[in-house]
Design a protein around this motif. Structure first.
Motif, PDB file in Angstrom:
ATOM      1  N   LEU A 211       0.836  -1.203   0.000  1.00 28.96           N
ATOM      2  CA  LEU A 211       0.000   0.000   0.000  1.00 28.96           C
ATOM      3  C   LEU A 211       0.871   1.253   0.000  1.00 28.96           C
ATOM      4  O   LEU A 211       0.619   2.198  -0.749  1.00 28.96           O
ATOM      5  N   ALA A 212       1.900   1.257   0.848  1.00 26.96           N
ATOM      6  CA  ALA A 212       2.812   2.397   0.901  1.00 26.96           C
ATOM      7  C   ALA A 212       3.484   2.620  -0.451  1.00 26.96           C
ATOM      8  O   ALA A 212       3.627   3.760  -0.915  1.00 26.96           O
ATOM      9  N   SER A 218       1.874   8.112  -6.242  1.00 24.40           N
ATOM     10  CA  SER A 218       0.831   9.112  -6.489  1.00 24.40           C
ATOM     11  C   SER A 218       1.456  10.505  -6.565  1.00 24.40           C
ATOM     12  O   SER A 218       2.467  10.799  -5.938  1.00 24.40           O
ATOM     13  N   THR A 219       0.808  11.393  -7.318  1.00 22.75           N
ATOM     14  CA  THR A 219       1.241  12.782  -7.374  1.00 22.75           C
ATOM     15  C   THR A 219       0.540  13.617  -6.308  1.00 22.75           C
ATOM     16  O   THR A 219       0.832  14.803  -6.163  1.00 22.75           O
ATOM     17  N   ASP A 220      -0.366  12.987  -5.568  1.00 24.59           N
ATOM     18  CA  ASP A 220      -1.099  13.665  -4.501  1.00 24.59           C
ATOM     19  C   ASP A 220      -0.238  13.723  -3.238  1.00 24.59           C
ATOM     20  O   ASP A 220       0.193  12.673  -2.730  1.00 24.59           O
ATOM     21  N   GLU A 221       0.006  14.927  -2.717  1.00 26.19           N
ATOM     22  CA  GLU A 221       0.884  15.091  -1.559  1.00 26.19           C
ATOM     23  C   GLU A 221       0.336  14.378  -0.327  1.00 26.19           C
ATOM     24  O   GLU A 221       1.096  13.834   0.488  1.00 26.19           O
ATOM     25  N   LYS A 222      -0.986  14.360  -0.170  1.00 31.82           N
ATOM     26  CA  LYS A 222      -1.607  13.697   0.976  1.00 31.82           C
ATOM     27  C   LYS A 222      -1.329  12.198   0.951  1.00 31.82           C
ATOM     28  O   LYS A 222      -1.026  11.587   1.978  1.00 31.82           O
ATOM     29  N   GLU A 223      -1.421  11.588  -0.239  1.00 33.99           N
ATOM     30  CA  GLU A 223      -1.165  10.150  -0.365  1.00 33.99           C
ATOM     31  C   GLU A 223       0.317   9.853  -0.172  1.00 33.99           C
ATOM     32  O   GLU A 223       0.669   8.815   0.395  1.00 33.99           O
ATOM     33  N   LYS A 225       2.284  11.518   1.799  1.00 35.98           N
ATOM     34  CA  LYS A 225       2.494  11.629   3.247  1.00 35.98           C
ATOM     35  C   LYS A 225       2.013  10.359   3.942  1.00 35.98           C
ATOM     36  O   LYS A 225       2.646   9.870   4.890  1.00 35.98           O
ATOM     37  N   GLU A 226       0.915   9.802   3.449  1.00 37.68           N
ATOM     38  CA  GLU A 226       0.391   8.549   4.009  1.00 37.68           C
ATOM     39  C   GLU A 226       1.398   7.419   3.790  1.00 37.68           C
ATOM     40  O   GLU A 226       1.569   6.553   4.659  1.00 37.68           O
ATOM     41  N   ALA A 227       2.070   7.440   2.632  1.00 35.36           N
ATOM     42  CA  ALA A 227       3.088   6.425   2.334  1.00 35.36           C
ATOM     43  C   ALA A 227       4.243   6.533   3.331  1.00 35.36           C
ATOM     44  O   ALA A 227       4.748   5.516   3.835  1.00 35.36           O
ATOM     45  N   LEU A 230       3.154   5.123   6.717  1.00 31.27           N
ATOM     46  CA  LEU A 230       3.088   3.655   6.680  1.00 31.27           C
ATOM     47  C   LEU A 230       4.482   3.047   6.755  1.00 31.27           C
ATOM     48  O   LEU A 230       4.694   2.050   7.464  1.00 31.27           O
ATOM     49  N   PHE A 231       5.437   3.636   6.036  1.00 36.82           N
ATOM     50  CA  PHE A 231       6.795   3.090   6.044  1.00 36.82           C
ATOM     51  C   PHE A 231       7.416   3.209   7.433  1.00 36.82           C
ATOM     52  O   PHE A 231       8.102   2.297   7.895  1.00 36.82           O
ATOM     53  N   GLU A 232       7.176   4.326   8.104  1.00 33.83           N
ATOM     54  CA  GLU A 232       7.671   4.489   9.470  1.00 33.83           C
ATOM     55  C   GLU A 232       7.075   3.421  10.389  1.00 33.83           C
ATOM     56  O   GLU A 232       7.754   2.875  11.263  1.00 33.83           O
ATOM     57  N   GLU A 233       5.794   3.110  10.168  1.00 36.56           N
ATOM     58  CA  GLU A 233       5.132   2.058  10.966  1.00 36.56           C
ATOM     59  C   GLU A 233       5.766   0.696  10.693  1.00 36.56           C
ATOM     60  O   GLU A 233       6.011  -0.090  11.616  1.00 36.56           O
ATOM     61  N   ILE A 234       6.073   0.442   9.425  1.00 39.65           N
ATOM     62  CA  ILE A 234       6.674  -0.843   9.039  1.00 39.65           C
ATOM     63  C   ILE A 234       8.046  -1.004   9.675  1.00 39.65           C
ATOM     64  O   ILE A 234       8.369  -2.058  10.242  1.00 39.65           O
TER      65      ILE A 234
END
Length: 426
Positions: A211-212, A218-223, A225-227, A230-234
């Motif tokens: 998912l990350a 994506s070119t969307d900054e919000k998505e 940031k979500e990536a 998620l990577f920090e969580e992983i």
């Protein structure tokens, strides 16, 4: 007639623009081509049938593994190549693949433990240029114990000890180009499927890594940031070692590159880069990124050492199979070498590397721009700069002249660009 029977299996939906290229790329090596359609509303089925493929139908159930396993059930060959409609083999690679399979034979003693073969996959952009390169497992013996698992980003059920890797075969993939992603809506579909899977399996870090990775493109900054989140969580979960190396490397590269553009996060970027190098000690990608960080910090002597290490590894083909950035496009490395050599005041090295790359591809603005800027900065006259570049470009050709002028302007050499424009008008 080949001694080995290769079944090419595909699942498709609305791929009339791609399927002919995919099927044509394997027509000389395939014993049979099996196409399982999951609900096309265009002329995909007709195109496949016109090229001799055996077409079957499967009701889509939001499960890629289920669809691919259905295609495998129709295969009668010794080996299976699972191919997507937006992928293709170049002619030489197809023949090399067939040669490798003929060496293994149906069941020779020498290859008795080889149940599957991994090779390289290259993602290409809208202009046919390499974006990234990674190892992928798509060829396997036609035996009941080997099947796909996973509703999305499906994987083959083969133990590592039974996988042989070859660098002699490369599969070209167009599906990650920006135009195709927008046109097909595959990115949105994959995101929805992954989020649904994670809801039912929230502790699965591999799914979160996929998912990350999807969000990172994506070119969307919000998505994006979500990536990052998620990577920090992983990484914090302590389970990153369980995830496919290529996937983790992609996420490291994405996050480090993002931090590189934020001066306040440069130190954090360096820490993450060193952590990545600890996990992947032979990675030319992370050594290159560390050099970029050191250059930004002004430590150009150390940066140059790392860049030369990368170059040496490339020259001697001493790069791991899961290297993504540098093997796919070495000019990224050379561009940084030019910038670092400029910072060190080594104009001869700037000229050397610039000439080397531009001789191979004179359209590389990222090389030409720094070269012009460096020459002029160190007092090389405009006439001498033109004389040097005339070994590569035709200054009597307005197309070449305008390209150089445009690049020079983009890299801060406005006066030089203006004078070239005057030459063009004359």
């Amino acid at each position: 007639m080949s001694k080995v029977k290769l079944s090419v299996c595909m699942i498709v939906k609305n791929e009339e623009q791609n399927i002919a290229t995919a099927l044509k790329s394997v027509e000389d090596i395939a014993f049979e081509c099996i196409v399982v359609d999951t609900g096309s509303t265009d002329k995909t089925v007709e195109a496949a049938e016109s090229m001799g493929a055996k077409v079957h139908h499967f009701e889509w159930v939001d499960d890629f593994a289920a669809a691919k396993n259905a295609s495998i059930e129709y295969a009668t060959g010794d080996w299976i190549l699972s191919l997507d409609a937006d992928e293709y083999l170049l002619p030489d690679d197809a023949q090399r693949l067939l040669h490798i399979l003929e060496e293994t034979g149906p069941e020779p003693e020498r290859f008795k433990d080889c149940l599957a073969i991994s090779f390289m996959l290259v993602n290409i952009d809208d202009f046919g240029r390499q974006m990234t390169k990674s190892s992928i497992l798509r060829i396997f013996r036609n035996i009941p114990t080997i099947r796909f698992s996973g509703r999305i980003h499906e994987q083959l059920t083969v133990e590592k000890k039974n996988i042989m890797h070859t660098n002699d075969v490369t599969l070209m993939h167009t599906g990650y180009s920006e135009t195709i992603r927008k046109k097909t809506g595959k990115a949105k579909r994959n995101l929805e499927m992954l989020k649904a899977e994670i809801k039912s399996n929230p502790e699965n870090m591999t799914l979160k890594a996929y998912l990350a990775n999807n969000l990172s493109m994506s070119t969307d900054e919000k998505e994006q940031k979500e990536a990052e989140t998620l990577f920090e969580e992983i990484l914090g979960s302590g389970k990153s070692a369980q995830i496919n190396n290529t996937l983790i490397i992609k996420l490291y590269i994405f996050t480090i590159s993002k931090y590189l553009n934020d001066p306040e996060k440069l130190s954090e970027s360096e820490k993450m880069c060193k952590k990545a190098l600890t996990a992947f000690p032979n990675s030319v990608d992370f050594e290159y990124l560390l050099a970029v960080i050191l250059h930004k910090k002004g430590d150009n002597e150390k940066a140059w050492q790392h860049l030369k290490n990368c170059e040496e590894n490339l020259i001697h083909n001493n790069t791991p199979d899961d290297a993504i950035m540098i093997p796919a496009d070495p000019t990224i490395l050379f561009s940084q070498m030019i910038l670092t050599a400029k910072a060190l005041g080594d104009i001869e090295t700037v000229i050397l590397y610039s000439t080397h790359v531009l001789t191979m591809d004179k359209t590389k603005k990222s090389i030409l721009g720094p070269c012009i800027a460096t020459l002029l900065y160190y007092g090389v006259t405009e006439a001498e700069t033109i004389d040097l570049l005339s070994n590569i470009y035709d200054f009597s050709d307005n197309k070449d002249l305008n390209f150089i002028a445009e690049t020079a302007k983009d890299y801060g050499a406005a006066a030089f660009a203006k004078n070239l424009t005057k030459l063009s008008s004359n």
